[in-house]
Scaffold this active site. Structure first.
Site, PDB file in Angstrom:
ATOM      1  N   LYS A  25       4.115   3.390 -12.979  1.00 25.44           N
ATOM      2  CA  LYS A  25       3.131   2.300 -12.929  1.00 25.44           C
ATOM      3  C   LYS A  25       1.798   2.760 -13.512  1.00 25.44           C
ATOM      4  CE  LYS A  25       5.312   0.340  -8.773  1.00 25.44           C
ATOM      5  NZ  LYS A  25       5.263   0.277  -7.293  1.00 25.44           N
ATOM      6  N   GLN A  46       2.055   2.384  -1.924  1.00 27.79           N
ATOM      7  CA  GLN A  46       3.483   2.454  -2.225  1.00 27.79           C
ATOM      8  C   GLN A  46       4.303   2.562  -0.939  1.00 27.79           C
ATOM      9  OE1 GLN A  46       4.896   2.126  -5.271  1.00 27.79           O
ATOM     10  NE2 GLN A  46       6.943   2.391  -4.485  1.00 27.79           N
ATOM     11  N   ASP A  49       0.298  -6.453  -4.769  1.00 28.91           N
ATOM     12  CA  ASP A  49       1.680  -6.303  -4.318  1.00 28.91           C
ATOM     13  C   ASP A  49       2.202  -7.596  -3.679  1.00 28.91           C
ATOM     14  OD1 ASP A  49       3.368  -4.141  -4.557  1.00 28.91           O
ATOM     15  OD2 ASP A  49       2.372  -2.967  -2.997  1.00 28.91           O
TER      16      ASP A  49
HETATM   17  N1  GUN Z   1       8.534   0.093  -2.761  1.00 28.84           N
HETATM   18  C1  GUN Z   1       9.590  -0.548  -3.323  1.00 28.84           C
HETATM   19  N2  GUN Z   1       9.163  -1.638  -3.986  1.00 28.84           N
HETATM   20  C2  GUN Z   1       7.827  -1.682  -3.848  1.00 28.84           C
HETATM   21  C3  GUN Z   1       6.812  -2.572  -4.317  1.00 28.84           C
HETATM   22  O1  GUN Z   1       7.058  -3.578  -4.999  1.00 28.84           O
HETATM   23  N3  GUN Z   1       5.543  -2.268  -3.981  1.00 28.84           N
HETATM   24  C4  GUN Z   1       5.234  -1.189  -3.218  1.00 28.84           C
HETATM   25  N4  GUN Z   1       3.963  -0.972  -2.914  1.00 28.84           N
HETATM   26  N5  GUN Z   1       6.132  -0.348  -2.759  1.00 28.84           N
HETATM   27  C5  GUN Z   1       7.425  -0.592  -3.088  1.00 28.84           C
END
Ligand code: GUN
Length: 295
Positions: free
Chosen positions: A54, A98, A121
Site C-alpha cells: 500500500k 492494519q 478503511d
Molecule cells: N486486513 C485485511 N484486510 C484489511 C483492510 O482492508 N484494512 C485493514 N486495515 N486491515 C486489513
C-alpha cells in the site's frame, strides 16, 4: 486484455490508478498533498507485506505516506493516543490501522477512534452505518468496494442477479452484502450471505449467478458448487504448506481455480484479482478524503 474468461484485477486497478493520479495532480496544483498514515502493531508477516504494498502504491500515485510501526506489546491507550495525534494532524487525510491488531487490543475501540472523515478503511461505525443506509457521503471498505468495481468494469450485471456470498466477516461479507443489495445502480442484487452454520450451502451456491468466496477456507469452492456460466470472485488469501516451495508454504484462494475456471462464465485469478482492487480503492478513498478536507 485478460485471456479467456479471466477478470484481470491488475489491469482494472491500473485504470483506477490512472484516474486517481489525475485527481492527485489536481490537488497538488491547488497546493494540497494527499497524506495517508499506516499504523501497524506487531510483526505479523502478512500485514508487513500488505502495508508495504500500500505504501509503495501511494508513492507511485504521488501521495505522501508514512508507516508507524508499534511493538506487539503496545497498550490500547498508547495506540489510541497515536490515533488521536493523527486525527489532529492536518497533513494526514487518511488513517489505516492494519488488521489484525494484537488480541489484548480491542479492535472495535481502535476503529471507532479514527475520525470518520479520515477513516479511509471504512471501518468506523458511522461509515458502516452510512453504507447500510446507502448514504454515499461515507467511506466504503476497500475490499468489498473493489469487488463491486470489478463487477462493473468487467461488465457483469448485478441488477436482479442472484448473488451468493460465502463468509460473514466484518471486512468483506457483511459490507459486501450491504453494497450489492442497495436500491442503486450497479447493485439491486438478491444477496444471500452464507456462513459456517448455513444449511445446505451447496444448494445456495449452485443457484448463484455471482458467487463470491470470502470465508478463508483454502480452495473450498469446487466445480460442483458452481452453476455453469456463473461469475466467480475469489477474495480468499490463505497460506498453506507446500513442500515444493522455498519457504515451505504458498498462498491459495477460497476457490479451487483449476477445476472451477472451465465452467465459470467469468472468474478472478488469485493473485491478480481482488487484491489489487483493494489497494486501488484505498488510494481512491484517500484522495477523496483530501478533496473533502480541502474544499
Ligand atoms: N486486513 C485485511 N484486510 C484489511 C483492510 O482492508 N484494512 C485493514 N486495515 N486491515 C486489513
Amino acid at each position: 486484455m485478460a485471456p479467456g474468461n479471466l477478470i484481470d484485477g491488475r489491469a482494472i486497478a491500473e485504470q483506477l490508478h490512472t484516474e486517481t493520479a489525475q485527481r492527485v495532480a489536481a490537488l497538488k496544483a491547488r497546493g494540497v498533498l494527499p497524506g495517508l498514515v499506516f499504523v501497524r502493531v506487531g510483526e505479523d508477516p502478512a500485514s508487513r507485506v500488505y502495508v508495504g504494498m500500500k505504501a509503495k502504491t501511494s508513492a507511485r500515485l504521488g501521495l505522501w505516506s508514512d508507516t508507524q510501526v508499534l511493538p506487539e506489546t503496545t497498550s490500547e491507550a498508547e495506540l489510541l493516543a497515536l490515533i488521536e495525534k493523527l486525527n489532529r494532524d492536518p497533513r494526514v487525510h487518511g488513517i489505516l490501522v492494519q488488521a489484525p491488531v494484537p488480541s489484548h487490543i480491542r479492535a472495535s475501540l481502535v476503529y471507532s477512534a479514527v475520525k470518520p472523515e479520515k477513516d479511509v478503511d471504512g471501518f468506523h461505525p458511522v461509515n458502516v452505518g452510512k453504507l447500510m443506509l446507502g448514504d454515499a457521503s461515507g467511506f466504503r471498505p476497500c475490499t468489498p468496494a473493489g469487488v463491486q468495481e470489478l463487477l462493473i468494469r468487467s461488465g457483469v450485471p448485478t441488477d436482479g442477479a442472484e448473488v451468493v456470498i460465502l463468509g460473514r466477516g466484518d471486512i468483506v461479507g457483511k459490507p459486501l452484502t450491504s453494497i450489492l443489495c442497495q436500491k442503486a445502480k450497479h447493485a439491486n442484487a438478491t444477496v444471500t450471505l452464507c456462513h459456517s452454520r448455513t444449511r445446505d450451502l451447496a444448494a445456495h451456491c449452485r443457484r448463484a449467478d455471482i458467487l463470491i468466496a470470502a470465508m478463508g477456507v483454502p480452495e473450498f469452492v469446487k466445480a460442483g458448487l458452481v452453476k455453469p456460466g456463473a461469475t466467480v470472485i475469489d477474495v480468499g488469501v490463505n497460506r498453506v504448506p507446500d513442500p515444493a516451495a522455498k519457504d515451505g508454504s504458498k498462498l491459495v484462494g477460497d476457490v479451487a481455480f483449476a477445476e472451477v475456471q472451465p465452467i465459470a462464465g467469468k472468474i478472478t485469478p488469485n493473485p491478480g484479482g481482488v487484491g489489487p482492487m483493494t489497494i486501488a480503492m484505498l488510494m481512491q478513498n484517500t484522495v477523496r478524503a483530501a478533496e473533502l478536507a480541502s474544499r
